[in-house]
Design a protein around this motif. Structure first.
Motif, PDB file in Angstrom:
ATOM      1  N   SER A  26     -36.728  10.773 -55.041  1.00  0.00           N
ATOM      2  CA  SER A  26     -37.603  11.620 -54.221  1.00  0.00           C
ATOM      3  C   SER A  26     -38.829  12.050 -55.005  1.00  0.00           C
ATOM      4  O   SER A  26     -39.941  12.056 -54.499  1.00  0.00           O
ATOM      5  CB  SER A  26     -36.815  12.832 -53.731  1.00  0.00           C
ATOM      6  OG  SER A  26     -37.656  13.693 -53.033  1.00  0.00           O
ATOM      7  N   TRP A  27     -38.634  12.392 -56.309  1.00  0.00           N
ATOM      8  CA  TRP A  27     -39.785  12.808 -57.124  1.00  0.00           C
ATOM      9  C   TRP A  27     -40.769  11.659 -57.263  1.00  0.00           C
ATOM     10  O   TRP A  27     -41.979  11.845 -57.147  1.00  0.00           O
ATOM     11  CB  TRP A  27     -39.289  13.284 -58.479  1.00  0.00           C
ATOM     12  CG  TRP A  27     -40.375  13.917 -59.313  1.00  0.00           C
ATOM     13  CD1 TRP A  27     -40.700  15.220 -59.398  1.00  0.00           C
ATOM     14  CD2 TRP A  27     -41.285  13.233 -60.175  1.00  0.00           C
ATOM     15  NE1 TRP A  27     -41.740  15.406 -60.249  1.00  0.00           N
ATOM     16  CE2 TRP A  27     -42.141  14.202 -60.745  1.00  0.00           C
ATOM     17  CE3 TRP A  27     -41.487  11.910 -60.504  1.00  0.00           C
ATOM     18  CZ2 TRP A  27     -43.146  13.876 -61.629  1.00  0.00           C
ATOM     19  CZ3 TRP A  27     -42.493  11.585 -61.393  1.00  0.00           C
ATOM     20  CH2 TRP A  27     -43.309  12.565 -61.949  1.00  0.00           C
ATOM     21  N   LEU A  28     -40.255  10.447 -57.526  1.00  0.00           N
ATOM     22  CA  LEU A  28     -41.134   9.274 -57.666  1.00  0.00           C
ATOM     23  C   LEU A  28     -41.831   8.947 -56.350  1.00  0.00           C
ATOM     24  O   LEU A  28     -43.002   8.546 -56.336  1.00  0.00           O
ATOM     25  CB  LEU A  28     -40.314   8.072 -58.144  1.00  0.00           C
ATOM     26  CG  LEU A  28     -39.768   8.167 -59.583  1.00  0.00           C
ATOM     27  CD1 LEU A  28     -38.880   6.984 -59.874  1.00  0.00           C
ATOM     28  CD2 LEU A  28     -40.910   8.243 -60.591  1.00  0.00           C
ATOM     29  N   ALA A  54     -22.113  13.603 -57.308  1.00  0.00           N
ATOM     30  CA  ALA A  54     -23.072  14.364 -58.114  1.00  0.00           C
ATOM     31  C   ALA A  54     -24.101  13.434 -58.755  1.00  0.00           C
ATOM     32  O   ALA A  54     -25.303  13.720 -58.772  1.00  0.00           O
ATOM     33  CB  ALA A  54     -22.337  15.177 -59.177  1.00  0.00           C
ATOM     34  N   ASP A  55     -23.633  12.277 -59.289  1.00  0.00           N
ATOM     35  CA  ASP A  55     -24.570  11.310 -59.887  1.00  0.00           C
ATOM     36  C   ASP A  55     -25.538  10.771 -58.845  1.00  0.00           C
ATOM     37  O   ASP A  55     -26.731  10.591 -59.118  1.00  0.00           O
ATOM     38  CB  ASP A  55     -23.782  10.153 -60.524  1.00  0.00           C
ATOM     39  CG  ASP A  55     -22.934  10.615 -61.709  1.00  0.00           C
ATOM     40  OD1 ASP A  55     -23.255  11.696 -62.250  1.00  0.00           O
ATOM     41  OD2 ASP A  55     -21.991   9.918 -62.084  1.00  0.00           O
ATOM     42  N   GLU A  56     -25.031  10.500 -57.626  1.00  0.00           N
ATOM     43  CA  GLU A  56     -25.924   9.992 -56.570  1.00  0.00           C
ATOM     44  C   GLU A  56     -26.973  11.029 -56.188  1.00  0.00           C
ATOM     45  O   GLU A  56     -28.117  10.692 -55.886  1.00  0.00           O
ATOM     46  CB  GLU A  56     -25.098   9.605 -55.347  1.00  0.00           C
ATOM     47  CG  GLU A  56     -24.246   8.363 -55.568  1.00  0.00           C
ATOM     48  CD  GLU A  56     -23.349   8.052 -54.367  1.00  0.00           C
ATOM     49  OE1 GLU A  56     -22.746   6.976 -54.352  1.00  0.00           O
ATOM     50  OE2 GLU A  56     -23.287   8.905 -53.472  1.00  0.00           O
ATOM     51  N   GLU A  57     -26.613  12.305 -56.208  1.00  0.00           N
ATOM     52  CA  GLU A  57     -27.597  13.353 -55.902  1.00  0.00           C
ATOM     53  C   GLU A  57     -28.691  13.400 -56.973  1.00  0.00           C
ATOM     54  O   GLU A  57     -29.868  13.574 -56.661  1.00  0.00           O
ATOM     55  CB  GLU A  57     -26.889  14.700 -55.802  1.00  0.00           C
ATOM     56  CG  GLU A  57     -25.996  14.833 -54.573  1.00  0.00           C
ATOM     57  CD  GLU A  57     -25.240  16.157 -54.559  1.00  0.00           C
ATOM     58  OE1 GLU A  57     -24.519  16.400 -53.579  1.00  0.00           O
ATOM     59  OE2 GLU A  57     -25.391  16.934 -55.509  1.00  0.00           O
ATOM     60  N   ILE A  58     -28.287  13.216 -58.244  1.00  0.00           N
ATOM     61  CA  ILE A  58     -29.293  13.200 -59.316  1.00  0.00           C
ATOM     62  C   ILE A  58     -30.238  12.018 -59.136  1.00  0.00           C
ATOM     63  O   ILE A  58     -31.465  12.131 -59.252  1.00  0.00           O
ATOM     64  CB  ILE A  58     -28.591  13.147 -60.680  1.00  0.00           C
ATOM     65  CG1 ILE A  58     -27.807  14.456 -60.926  1.00  0.00           C
ATOM     66  CG2 ILE A  58     -29.605  12.935 -61.800  1.00  0.00           C
ATOM     67  CD1 ILE A  58     -26.952  14.433 -62.167  1.00  0.00           C
ATOM     68  N   LEU A  59     -29.684  10.835 -58.830  1.00  0.00           N
ATOM     69  CA  LEU A  59     -30.528   9.644 -58.606  1.00  0.00           C
ATOM     70  C   LEU A  59     -31.434   9.846 -57.399  1.00  0.00           C
ATOM     71  O   LEU A  59     -32.617   9.458 -57.415  1.00  0.00           O
ATOM     72  CB  LEU A  59     -29.635   8.416 -58.402  1.00  0.00           C
ATOM     73  CG  LEU A  59     -28.876   7.928 -59.648  1.00  0.00           C
ATOM     74  CD1 LEU A  59     -27.945   6.796 -59.272  1.00  0.00           C
ATOM     75  CD2 LEU A  59     -29.823   7.502 -60.751  1.00  0.00           C
ATOM     76  N   ALA A  60     -30.892  10.446 -56.314  1.00  0.00           N
ATOM     77  CA  ALA A  60     -31.718  10.680 -55.122  1.00  0.00           C
ATOM     78  C   ALA A  60     -32.862  11.635 -55.426  1.00  0.00           C
ATOM     79  O   ALA A  60     -33.980  11.478 -54.952  1.00  0.00           O
ATOM     80  CB  ALA A  60     -30.848  11.237 -53.986  1.00  0.00           C
ATOM     81  N   GLU A  61     -32.581  12.664 -56.270  1.00  0.00           N
ATOM     82  CA  GLU A  61     -33.644  13.604 -56.633  1.00  0.00           C
ATOM     83  C   GLU A  61     -34.743  12.907 -57.427  1.00  0.00           C
ATOM     84  O   GLU A  61     -35.932  13.132 -57.216  1.00  0.00           O
ATOM     85  CB  GLU A  61     -33.031  14.750 -57.440  1.00  0.00           C
ATOM     86  CG  GLU A  61     -34.050  15.823 -57.839  1.00  0.00           C
ATOM     87  CD  GLU A  61     -33.388  16.952 -58.626  1.00  0.00           C
ATOM     88  OE1 GLU A  61     -34.100  17.871 -59.056  1.00  0.00           O
ATOM     89  OE2 GLU A  61     -32.152  16.906 -58.797  1.00  0.00           O
ATOM     90  N   ALA A  62     -34.330  12.009 -58.371  1.00  0.00           N
ATOM     91  CA  ALA A  62     -35.326  11.254 -59.144  1.00  0.00           C
ATOM     92  C   ALA A  62     -36.158  10.353 -58.246  1.00  0.00           C
ATOM     93  O   ALA A  62     -37.387  10.269 -58.367  1.00  0.00           O
ATOM     94  CB  ALA A  62     -34.630  10.426 -60.228  1.00  0.00           C
TER      95      ALA A  62
END
Length: 440
Positions: A417-419, A407-415
Motif C-alpha cells: 500500500s505504501w509503494l 500477521a506477515d500478510e498484513e505487513i506485506l499488504a502495508e508495504a
C-alpha cells in the motif's frame, strides 16, 4: 496534444497582431521555424508556453508578466495570447492577457489592469464555443491534468533550451549524461530509486527473517508429525519457500485427519462391539437365571411327584421315625447336601448351554485367552485416544501458525500500500514545491 492556431498581440518582439496557423503548417507532417536572430522564433514558443501555463520558460519570465509586453506596441494595445489546441479528445481555446499598465481614460498617468484568462471548449454537437472558466488556478490545474506535465517538465521535454541541443550533440557520453540529467532533472528519480532499493533490501531481510521463523515452525511440525512430513530443501529467502512449507503442512494435516478418521472409526466399531457384547451378556445372564428357576421348579415338581407314593409310607415310617428321632438331623443334612449338589450340576449344564458355540467346549484356558484378547483391544483403543489428544495439540499449533501468517500478510499488504501510494505522494509534494517556487 495538437496545436491548431496561435494569435499574438503586443507580445515579445511583435508589436502588432500575428497569427500562426499550425494546421496549415503541419499539413505536410513537419515544419521548421527559422529566421535571423531576433526574428521572434523563441517568442512563438514562449507564447505557446505562456498560453498553456501563464508563464514562459526559465529566465525570460520576469516581473508578474509585464516583461512579456512588446516594446514596439502602441500604448493603447493590450498584450494578448490566444492558443487553440486539441488535447485528450477535447478542443480548447485559451486566452491570456498579462497585467497591463494602460493610460488612464481621464487625466494623465497610467493604471494597472489585472491579468485576464479565458478557457473555452468547442461543442461539436452545437457547433459553437462554450465558456468553461475564467479562473487562473482552475485553468492551470485543468491544463496540467490534461497534458500530464508541469510547466518545468513541459519546458524540459518539449521546449529544449536554446544552445543546449547543439552542446548535447557535440558532447561525449559522460557530458551528455550530465547534460540530460540537468535538462530533465533526473536527480530526484535517482533518489527515489535509491530509496526503493533500500526498502527492497529491508523488505528482503524481513522476508528472510519470516522464512526462518516459518522454517523453524515447520521443523517443529515435522517432529510432531513423527517424521512423516517432508520439508522442501530451500533456505530462508528462496522463492517459493512459504508455499512449499504450507503445501507440506497441508499434506501433513490431511494425513493426520485421515489417521484421526480411521482411529475414530475403530473406536466407534469397538464401542459398538462392546455394547453388543454387554447386551448379549445381559441376555445370557437373564436366560441363565430363568433357566435355573425353571430347573429348580421342575426338580421340585419331580421330587413331589416321586414322593407322592412315599407319602403314605412316610406316615408309616413316622412312627418308626419317632423311634429313630435321634438320627433324624443327620439324615436331613445328607438329603439337603444331595439336593444342593444336584442343583449346582443342573445350573452348570444350563450355563454352558447358554454360552456361544466357540465357548461351549472351552475350558478355563480358552476363556482366559479371550479375556487377554479383549484387554489388547482395550489397549489399542487407549492408544487411539492418545493419538487423538496429540492431533488436538497439532491443530492448536497450526492455528498459531495461521495467525502468524496473517500477521506477515498484513505487513506485506502495508508495504505494498505504501509503494502504491508513493506516486500520488510524490506528485503532491512536487506540486507543493512548484507552488512554492512560483510563489517565490
Amino acid at each position: 496534444m495538437r496545436l491548431h492556431r496561435l494569435d499574438i498581440t503586443a507580445f515579445g518582439p511583435f508589436g502588432g497582431s500575428q497569427s500562426v496557423d499550425f494546421d496549415a503548417l503541419s499539413a505536410a507532417g513537419l515544419f521548421l521555424l527559422h529566421g535571423p536572430t531576433g526574428a521572434g522564433k523563441t517568442s512563438v514558443l514562449d507564447a505557446v508556453c505562456y498560453a498553456l501555463y501563464g508563464s514562459v520558460p526559465g529566465a525570460r519570465q520576469s516581473g508578474q508578466g509585464t516583461g512579456l509586453r512588446s516594446d514596439h506596441a502602441a500604448p493603447g494595445t493590450r498584450t494578448s495570447v490566444t492558443l487553440e489546441l486539441s488535447v485528450a479528445g477535447r478542443r480548447l481555446e485559451i486566452t491570456r492577457q498579462p497585467p497591463w499598465e494602460r493610460p488612464k481614460k481621464r487625466g494623465t498617468g497610467t493604471t494597472l489592469d489585472k491579468a485576464q484568462t479565458w478557457l473555452r471548449e468547442y461543442d461539436a454537437e452545437a457547433g459553437a464555443w462554450r465558456d468553461r472558466s475564467r479562473s487562473h488556478q482552475e485553468i492551470g490545474e485543468e491544463i496540467t491534468q490534461l497534458l500530464g506535465m508541469s510547466r518545468e517538465q513541459f519546458c524540459q521535454v518539449v521546449l529544449l533550451p536554446q544552445g543546449d541541443f547543439a552542446r548535447f550533440l557535440r558532447a561525449d557520453a559522460e557530458a551528455r549524461g550530465k547534460l540530460l540529467g540537468r535538462l530533465f532533472d533526473t536527480q530526484r528519480f535517482a533518489e527515489v530509486e535509491k530509496r526503493l532499493a533500500d526498502r527492497r533490501r529491508a523488505t528482503e531481510a524481513g522476508v528472510r527473517e519470516g522464512d526462518a521463523v516459518l522454517l523453524a515452525d515447520a521443523h517443529r511440525m515435522q517432529q510432531a508429525a513423527g517424521g512423516t512430513m517432508e520439508l522442501p530443501e530451500l533456505a530462508p529467502g528462496d522463492p517459493g519457500l512459504a508455499d512449499a512449507v504450507l503445501s507440506a503442512a497441508a499434506i501433513a494435516r490431511s494425513s493426520a485427519r485421515e489417521e484421526l478418521a480411521v482411529a475414530q472409526c475403530r473406536l466407534a466399531a469397538a464401542e459398538s462391539a462392546r455394547t453388543a457384547a454387554d447386551r448379549a451378556l445381559g441376555d445370557v445372564r437373564e436366560r441363565a437365571r430363568l433357566q435355573r428357576r425353571f430347573a429348580e421348579a421342575r426338580q421340585r415338581a419331580r421330587l413331589l411327584e416321586e414322593r407322592a407314593d412315599d407319602h403314605r409310607e412316610a406316615q408309616a415310617r413316622m412312627e418308626r421315625g419317632r423311634k429313630a428321632e435321634a438320627v433324624a438331623p443327620a439324615l436331613e443334612l445328607r438329603e439337603s447336601a444331595d439336593a444342593e449338589h444336584r442343583r449346582a450340576v443342573t445350573a452348570e449344564a444350563h450355563a454352558r448351554a447358554a454360552l456361544p458355540a466357540r465357548y461351549a467346549d472351552a475350558g478355563a484356558a480358552g476363556l482366559a485367552a479371550d479375556a487377554r484378547r479383549a484387554a489388547e483391544e482395550l489397549g489399542g483403543l487407549e492408544s487411539a485416544r492418545r493419538a487423538e489428544r496429540r492431533l488436538t495439540d497439532l491443530v492448536a499449533e497450526r492455528a498459531d501458525l495461521d495467525r502468524q501468517e496473517r500477521a506477515d500478510e498484513e505487513i506485506l499488504a502495508e508495504a505494498d500500500s505504501w509503494l502504491a501510494e508513493w506516486e500520488t505522494t510524490r506528485a503532491r509534494l512536487r506540486a507543493r514545491i512548484e507552488s512554492a517556487q512560483e510563489a517565490t
